[in-house]
Motif scaffolding. Sequence first.
Motif, PDB file in Angstrom:
ATOM      1  N   ALA A 152       0.819  -1.208   0.000  1.00 59.94           N
ATOM      2  CA  ALA A 152       0.000   0.000   0.000  1.00 59.94           C
ATOM      3  C   ALA A 152       0.850   1.255   0.000  1.00 59.94           C
ATOM      4  CB  ALA A 152      -0.929  -0.011   1.213  1.00 59.94           C
ATOM      5  N   GLU A 153       2.058   1.189   0.564  1.00 60.31           N
ATOM      6  CA  GLU A 153       2.971   2.328   0.616  1.00 60.31           C
ATOM      7  C   GLU A 153       4.314   1.929   0.024  1.00 60.31           C
ATOM      8  OE1 GLU A 153       3.224   3.415   4.665  1.00 60.31           O
ATOM      9  OE2 GLU A 153       1.094   3.944   4.863  1.00 60.31           O
ATOM     10  N   ASP A 154       5.002   2.923  -0.512  1.00 60.66           N
ATOM     11  CA  ASP A 154       6.311   2.653  -1.101  1.00 60.66           C
ATOM     12  C   ASP A 154       7.355   2.311  -0.053  1.00 60.66           C
ATOM     13  OD1 ASP A 154       5.217   3.178  -3.556  1.00 60.66           O
ATOM     14  OD2 ASP A 154       5.844   5.300  -3.577  1.00 60.66           O
ATOM     15  N   THR A 155       7.165   2.765   1.157  1.00 57.93           N
ATOM     16  CA  THR A 155       8.145   2.504   2.215  1.00 57.93           C
ATOM     17  C   THR A 155       8.096   1.060   2.703  1.00 57.93           C
ATOM     18  OG1 THR A 155       6.526   3.294   3.848  1.00 57.93           O
ATOM     19  CG2 THR A 155       8.138   4.894   2.982  1.00 57.93           C
ATOM     20  N   LEU A 156       6.968   0.403   2.516  1.00 61.15           N
ATOM     21  CA  LEU A 156       6.814  -0.980   2.978  1.00 61.15           C
ATOM     22  C   LEU A 156       7.400  -1.951   1.959  1.00 61.15           C
ATOM     23  CD1 LEU A 156       3.144  -0.974   4.340  1.00 61.15           C
ATOM     24  CD2 LEU A 156       5.225  -1.093   5.693  1.00 61.15           C
ATOM     25  N   SER A 157       8.033  -2.997   2.465  1.00 63.97           N
ATOM     26  CA  SER A 157       8.506  -4.067   1.588  1.00 63.97           C
ATOM     27  C   SER A 157       7.372  -5.057   1.339  1.00 63.97           C
ATOM     28  CB  SER A 157       9.692  -4.789   2.231  1.00 63.97           C
ATOM     29  OG  SER A 157       9.304  -5.401   3.445  1.00 63.97           O
ATOM     30  N   LYS A 158       7.549  -5.911   0.343  1.00 63.79           N
ATOM     31  CA  LYS A 158       6.504  -6.885   0.000  1.00 63.79           C
ATOM     32  C   LYS A 158       6.292  -7.895   1.132  1.00 63.79           C
ATOM     33  CE  LYS A 158       7.021  -6.566  -5.002  1.00 63.79           C
ATOM     34  NZ  LYS A 158       7.270  -7.303  -6.256  1.00 63.79           N
ATOM     35  N   LYS A 159       7.368  -8.271   1.777  1.00 62.09           N
ATOM     36  CA  LYS A 159       7.252  -9.223   2.884  1.00 62.09           C
ATOM     37  C   LYS A 159       6.492  -8.615   4.057  1.00 62.09           C
ATOM     38  CE  LYS A 159      10.106 -12.362   5.628  1.00 62.09           C
ATOM     39  NZ  LYS A 159      11.504 -12.807   5.920  1.00 62.09           N
ATOM     40  N   LEU A 160       6.826  -7.368   4.397  1.00 63.34           N
ATOM     41  CA  LEU A 160       6.142  -6.694   5.497  1.00 63.34           C
ATOM     42  C   LEU A 160       4.680  -6.418   5.155  1.00 63.34           C
ATOM     43  CD1 LEU A 160       6.748  -5.575   8.321  1.00 63.34           C
ATOM     44  CD2 LEU A 160       7.211  -3.363   7.253  1.00 63.34           C
ATOM     45  N   LYS A 164       1.543  -7.671   7.437  1.00 69.01           N
ATOM     46  CA  LYS A 164       0.589  -6.714   7.997  1.00 69.01           C
ATOM     47  C   LYS A 164      -0.706  -6.597   7.192  1.00 69.01           C
ATOM     48  CE  LYS A 164       4.024  -3.750  10.254  1.00 69.01           C
ATOM     49  NZ  LYS A 164       4.509  -2.359  10.389  1.00 69.01           N
ATOM     50  N   HIS A 165      -0.774  -7.316   6.049  1.00 67.61           N
ATOM     51  CA  HIS A 165      -1.955  -7.277   5.173  1.00 67.61           C
ATOM     52  C   HIS A 165      -2.249  -5.845   4.690  1.00 67.61           C
ATOM     53  CE1 HIS A 165      -2.892 -11.477   5.931  1.00 67.61           C
ATOM     54  NE2 HIS A 165      -2.678 -11.246   7.220  1.00 67.61           N
ATOM     55  N   LYS A 166      -1.164  -5.111   4.378  1.00 67.50           N
ATOM     56  CA  LYS A 166      -1.316  -3.764   3.850  1.00 67.50           C
ATOM     57  C   LYS A 166      -1.001  -3.799   2.354  1.00 67.50           C
ATOM     58  CE  LYS A 166      -0.345  -1.167   8.060  1.00 67.50           C
ATOM     59  NZ  LYS A 166       0.497  -0.118   8.692  1.00 67.50           N
ATOM     60  N   VAL A 167      -2.050  -4.098   1.565  1.00 65.95           N
ATOM     61  CA  VAL A 167      -1.899  -4.260   0.125  1.00 65.95           C
ATOM     62  C   VAL A 167      -2.562  -3.077  -0.558  1.00 65.95           C
ATOM     63  CG1 VAL A 167      -2.215  -5.846  -1.817  1.00 65.95           C
ATOM     64  CG2 VAL A 167      -1.987  -6.750   0.498  1.00 65.95           C
ATOM     65  N   HIS A 168      -2.046  -2.732  -1.728  1.00 62.98           N
ATOM     66  CA  HIS A 168      -2.597  -1.613  -2.489  1.00 62.98           C
ATOM     67  C   HIS A 168      -4.062  -1.876  -2.827  1.00 62.98           C
ATOM     68  CE1 HIS A 168      -2.886   1.473  -5.630  1.00 62.98           C
ATOM     69  NE2 HIS A 168      -1.829   2.012  -5.044  1.00 62.98           N
ATOM     70  N   PRO A 169      -4.928  -0.853  -2.722  1.00 61.13           N
ATOM     71  CA  PRO A 169      -6.365  -1.089  -2.962  1.00 61.13           C
ATOM     72  C   PRO A 169      -6.684  -1.504  -4.405  1.00 61.13           C
ATOM     73  CG  PRO A 169      -5.891   1.261  -2.681  1.00 61.13           C
ATOM     74  CD  PRO A 169      -4.672   0.521  -2.276  1.00 61.13           C
ATOM     75  N   ASN A 170      -5.856  -1.110  -5.374  1.00 65.61           N
ATOM     76  CA  ASN A 170      -6.109  -1.502  -6.760  1.00 65.61           C
ATOM     77  C   ASN A 170      -5.652  -2.924  -7.070  1.00 65.61           C
ATOM     78  OD1 ASN A 170      -7.159   1.041  -7.309  1.00 65.61           O
ATOM     79  ND2 ASN A 170      -5.164   1.859  -7.933  1.00 65.61           N
ATOM     80  N   ALA A 171      -4.862  -3.531  -6.191  1.00 66.14           N
ATOM     81  CA  ALA A 171      -4.395  -4.901  -6.407  1.00 66.14           C
ATOM     82  C   ALA A 171      -5.531  -5.876  -6.147  1.00 66.14           C
ATOM     83  CB  ALA A 171      -3.216  -5.202  -5.492  1.00 66.14           C
ATOM     84  N   LYS A 172      -5.690  -6.828  -7.054  1.00 71.52           N
ATOM     85  CA  LYS A 172      -6.769  -7.815  -6.944  1.00 71.52           C
ATOM     86  C   LYS A 172      -6.272  -9.249  -6.934  1.00 71.52           C
ATOM     87  CE  LYS A 172      -9.900  -4.749  -9.502  1.00 71.52           C
ATOM     88  NZ  LYS A 172     -10.718  -4.597 -10.732  1.00 71.52           N
ATOM     89  N   PHE A 173      -5.045  -9.452  -7.340  1.00 74.47           N
ATOM     90  CA  PHE A 173      -4.535 -10.806  -7.489  1.00 74.47           C
ATOM     91  C   PHE A 173      -3.255 -10.974  -6.684  1.00 74.47           C
ATOM     92  CE2 PHE A 173      -6.104  -8.971 -11.456  1.00 74.47           C
ATOM     93  CZ  PHE A 173      -7.280  -9.690 -11.614  1.00 74.47           C
ATOM     94  N   VAL A 174      -2.971 -12.224  -6.334  1.00 77.38           N
ATOM     95  CA  VAL A 174      -1.764 -12.566  -5.601  1.00 77.38           C
ATOM     96  C   VAL A 174      -1.409 -14.020  -5.929  1.00 77.38           C
ATOM     97  CG1 VAL A 174      -2.897 -13.400  -3.494  1.00 77.38           C
ATOM     98  CG2 VAL A 174      -0.631 -12.379  -3.353  1.00 77.38           C
ATOM     99  N   ASN A 175      -0.135 -14.331  -5.843  1.00 78.67           N
ATOM    100  CA  ASN A 175       0.347 -15.694  -6.102  1.00 78.67           C
ATOM    101  C   ASN A 175       0.956 -16.270  -4.829  1.00 78.67           C
ATOM    102  OD1 ASN A 175      -0.337 -15.306  -8.828  1.00 78.67           O
ATOM    103  ND2 ASN A 175       1.696 -14.446  -9.266  1.00 78.67           N
ATOM    104  N   ALA A 176       1.108 -17.586  -4.802  1.00 79.93           N
ATOM    105  CA  ALA A 176       1.645 -18.254  -3.615  1.00 79.93           C
ATOM    106  C   ALA A 176       2.458 -19.473  -4.033  1.00 79.93           C
ATOM    107  CB  ALA A 176       0.527 -18.668  -2.680  1.00 79.93           C
TER     108      ALA A 176
END
Length: 355
Positions: A152-160, A164-176
């Motif tokens: 959701a923010e540029d300061t956050l890493s993908k792992k963090l 914290k479940h802080k994902v960009h609101p426009n993102a709809k998909f994720v892989n695992a």
Amino acid sequence: VGISLKKEKKRKHAEDVEKAEEVEKVSEDQSSPVIEEPPVKAKKAKKKELSKAEKKLANRESALEQADEEEEQKLLQNKTKQKKKAFPAVTESGVKSDTKQQREKKAVDELVNRRTVFVGNLPVDCTAQVLKSRFKEYGQIKSIRFRSLVPAEDTLSKKLAAIKHKVHPNAKFVNAYIVYKEECDAIKALKENGTEIASGFHIRVDIASKSNSHDNKRSIFVGNLSYDISDDAVREHFSACGSVVAVRIVRDRNTGLGKGFGYVLFEDTDAVHLAQRLNGTDLMGRKVRVQRCGEKGKVPRRAPGQPRAPKGGTGATSAAKHRADDSFVGETATPPRRRAKPKRLRTAPGSKAGK
């Protein structure tokens, strides 16, 4: 008698004088070398002392030179050690890109990838517990990790952002990635490929190993797609052609948006021929471009008797005209060479024509 006594006294006196002179000469002879010898001996001693000092100085200089040489050798050895550490793959036989440790690491990674399952097109709100409850029936799961998250923010890493479940609101998909304990369990989990995990989300399941090759005969390339298109929208568009095995939209890692193209894998090759008929059809306001995989802009080979197309860019129209009439095949004319000066006519000497 008195005269004789005087003579004897004179004679004795003369003898005494002669003896005294002889004694003085002897003393002079003895005193002269004693006086001359000491300075000579001193000079010799000084020479000996100077040679010893010179020897000491020479020894010190040689010792200093040896110390300097040893320091230079140590510096060179340290530099070579640092170079070897920076480039450990340099050996006597030549430059080798892989060392034993790197090879062992690659072998271990390959074994892990064979036990790993890639799960794509998951909803953003999907959790590890949901995946574990769905895939644990195929075997023991060692780990689950999410990828392709957009923070959701540029300061956050993908792992963090995943923690914290802080994902960009426009993102709809994720892989695992799901890592099993045994390789056979990962192969069993491929049964979940194409199943619907949530409303509008058909997951794509595949082995993470790179050894698997894509089947081009059963696949199509789809271009001119919308950037925010979903995998299910493409699946529905081509489902009328045949059963769809998987849909893969190529997306940007940082934004999660599509790059405008993707691939569709069918169960049968007949579905590919039907899907090619959908070339130019409308999908979310765009006319999609459909073609078989492996045929991206390939120009058909020219027949041995067929003329070449002109360079003006109208090769397709001119080639079609030539194919319509196969009775005549034109040949390119060879223009005559231009000469710099025209040759004069040879005439007989003395003739009027020559004059």
